[in-house]
Design a protein around this motif. Structure first.
Motif, PDB file in Angstrom:
ATOM      1  N   ASP A 172       0.811  -1.212   0.000  1.00  0.00           N
ATOM      2  CA  ASP A 172       0.000   0.000   0.000  1.00  0.00           C
ATOM      3  C   ASP A 172       0.846   1.265   0.000  1.00  0.00           C
ATOM      4  N   LEU A 175       5.089   3.367  -4.324  1.00  0.00           N
ATOM      5  CA  LEU A 175       4.536   4.028  -5.504  1.00  0.00           C
ATOM      6  C   LEU A 175       5.195   3.569  -6.797  1.00  0.00           C
ATOM      7  N   LYS A 194       0.191   9.616  -7.447  1.00  0.00           N
ATOM      8  CA  LYS A 194      -0.398   8.775  -6.411  1.00  0.00           C
ATOM      9  C   LYS A 194      -1.314   7.693  -6.972  1.00  0.00           C
ATOM     10  N   LYS A 195      -1.798   7.868  -8.192  1.00  0.00           N
ATOM     11  CA  LYS A 195      -2.594   6.820  -8.801  1.00  0.00           C
ATOM     12  C   LYS A 195      -2.433   6.879 -10.308  1.00  0.00           C
ATOM     13  N   SER A 196      -2.713   5.738 -10.951  1.00  0.00           N
ATOM     14  CA  SER A 196      -2.593   5.654 -12.400  1.00  0.00           C
ATOM     15  C   SER A 196      -3.445   4.506 -12.906  1.00  0.00           C
ATOM     16  N   SER A 197      -3.984   4.674 -14.105  1.00  0.00           N
ATOM     17  CA  SER A 197      -4.710   3.602 -14.780  1.00  0.00           C
ATOM     18  C   SER A 197      -3.974   3.156 -16.039  1.00  0.00           C
ATOM     19  N   ASP A 201      -0.230  -3.247 -13.284  1.00  0.00           N
ATOM     20  CA  ASP A 201       0.358  -2.758 -12.037  1.00  0.00           C
ATOM     21  C   ASP A 201       1.628  -3.564 -11.743  1.00  0.00           C
ATOM     22  N   ARG A 222       5.525   6.074  -0.274  1.00  0.00           N
ATOM     23  CA  ARG A 222       4.531   7.008   0.234  1.00  0.00           C
ATOM     24  C   ARG A 222       4.900   7.403   1.663  1.00  0.00           C
TER      25      ARG A 222
END
Length: 470
Positions: A172, A175, A194-197, A201, A222
């Motif tokens: 969690d 990054l 902080k996030k990506s599509s 992954d 993080r």
């Protein structure tokens, strides 16, 4: 079902000799072949035998790792990454020989972005040193497995620890990763967002892979703001069942507890002697709450009310920072504190994790096994997420004693799996728990893992003999 190819043939003696000669020529005095250093870099923390590599190479940069991996790939030699040597399931053993890459010199903190709550580090940075460097910038890294492990090792074993109930595990909090693959190429798994599509992954593919898919050379982590207030304390209970039920009620009530740790009466006795505590020798919960002054105090009061419902208390606060430090150091020193319970024996630590609703049942049945089998095996646990540990004191030179310990560990895993739990919450698989994965995951899932392993590591040189066998 995914098709599995034939087993990869190990390197020959002549390939090893040529590979070691090429390493020495390319990396000079970074290559060490003394028996003592090689044994130091293999398993020393549990009952599994020590299986050293043929050489230890002290890498200092990503380019060093690339050079090592390329030479090893050319000569079909295994590659095993080594961080701080604190792994507990034989992850650093070299059952087929090969080269151990010591990452401890890759210990630079490359960048800290407090405004973005992240940092970029090399894998040899240890948890304690990172937080010492971050403290003045008002941020911290919360994952705390107890040992002062390297961050690279923590990523590779998907570590968690005392703060996981609030901050999650390593999966969690990573990054992005820079990884050297089995062919010597370098990839970066994600950006700093902080996030990506954008695509697969890959970051989480390498988190917990125990070095079987590639060697991590850079980590983006993080971070979190240091809480305004931290409240900690201890709470005794008449029975371990009462303590576990209080944990379940606390988590289900939604109290955002930062840490909630269980110590059974045997562990409390050991910690009292080792850490100079004076706790009643009954099961205890150690707790910590983070937030504002008012918020942390409210959380502590709410927990005290829940504890009283299960005959627990009094809940004693550790208000001073030095008292909190002493308390948590005692918890982190649990491994060392149990050694005097059976002088001459080896401490063998194991863990399982179950859904929180089954925690009390699992711990109670485990406790009954310990008593009925006549074992010295204190219980501790990060029970806020259903994860607990036993530390068996075993005479590893006595076949009967070792067999009894192995039977206990097998029964513990069988119990956890029957309760829809896992054979390991945070220690990882390594060599020690490979045998439990077919029951936990099923062969079709293991075949999928093997397919990924073969795709990224067709020669099976990346930490072979761990997690899944090809």
């Amino acid at each position: 079902m995914v098709a599995v190819a034939a087993q990869v043939e190990p390197a020959s003696a002549s390939q090893f000799a040529a590979g070691l000669e090429a390493l020495a020529a390319a990396l000079g005095n970074k290559v060490v072949m003394s028996q003592a250093v090689r044994e130091q870099h293999a398993n020393i923390t549990t009952y599994l035998p020590n299986e050293p590599a043929n050489a230890v190479v002290f890498a200092e940069c990503t380019e060093d790792v690339q050079a090592i991996v390329r030479i090893c790939a050319a000569h079909a030699m295994p590659v095993i990454a080594w961080g701080a040597g604190t792994s507990l399931e034989g992850q650093v053993n070299a059952p087929r020989g090969g080269v151990c890459i010591d990452m401890s010199r890759m210990n630079r903190i490359l960048a800290v972005h407090p405004e973005d709550l992240d940092c970029v580090i090399e894998p040899g940075v240890t948890r304690k040193r990172l937080n010492e460097e971050l403290r003045d910038q008002g941020v911290f890294f919360p994952i705390d497995p107890g040992a002062d492990a390297s961050l690279g090792g923590m990523v590779s074993t998907r570590a968690s620890g005392t703060n996981a109930v609030r901050y999650g595990t390593m999966k969690d909090n990573v990054l992005s990763l820079k990884v050297v693959l089995a062919n010597g190429e370098v990839i970066t798994t994600a950006r700093r967002a902080k996030k990506s599509s954008a695509g697969y992954d890959l970051t989480r593919l390498f988190v917990g892979a125990e070095g079987t898919l590639g060697i991590i050379t850079e980590i983006t982590l993080r971070l979190y703001g240091i809480p305004e207030a931290i409240t900690a304390g201890v709470c005794p209970f008449p029975t371990i069942e009462d303590a576990c039920n209080a944990v379940i009620a606390t988590i289900q009530s939604g109290i955002p507890v930062a840490r909630i740790e269980l110590l059974d009466e045997m562990q409390v006795r050991a910690s009292n002697a080792y850490a100079k505590l004076d706790l009643p020798e009954t099961p205890h919960l150690f707790l910590e709450f983070h937030g504002t002054e008012a918020g942390a105090a409210e959380q502590a009061h709410r927990f005290g009310d829940i504890a009283a419902e299960f005959s627990g208390g009094p809940f004693s606060w550790a208000a001073k920072p030095e008292d909190r430090t002493k308390l948590w150091q005692a918890r982190h020193d649990a491994y060392w504190s149990v050694l005097p319970l059976r002088p001459g024996a080896k401490a063998v630590a194991t863990d399982v994790c179950v859904p929180i609703s089954r925690l009390a049942e699992c711990v109670m049945e485990t406790k009954r096994d310990i008593v009925e089998m006549g074992l010295i095996a204190p219980i501790v646990g990060h029970v806020g997420d259903g994860n607990f540990h036993t530390t068996l004191m075993v005479d590893v030179t006595d076949p009967a004693d070792l067999a009894k310990a192995k039977l206990f560990m097998a029964r513990l895993v069988d119990r956890a799996l029957a309760m829809e739990g896992t054979c390991t919450g945070e220690h990882g698989v390594g060599q020690g728990k490979m045998k439990y994965l077919p029951v936990e995951h099923g062969e079709a899932t293991l075949d999928a893992m093997r397919a990924i392993k073969r795709a990224l590591d067709p020669q099976d040189i990346m930490n072979p003999g761990k997690i899944v066998a090809l």
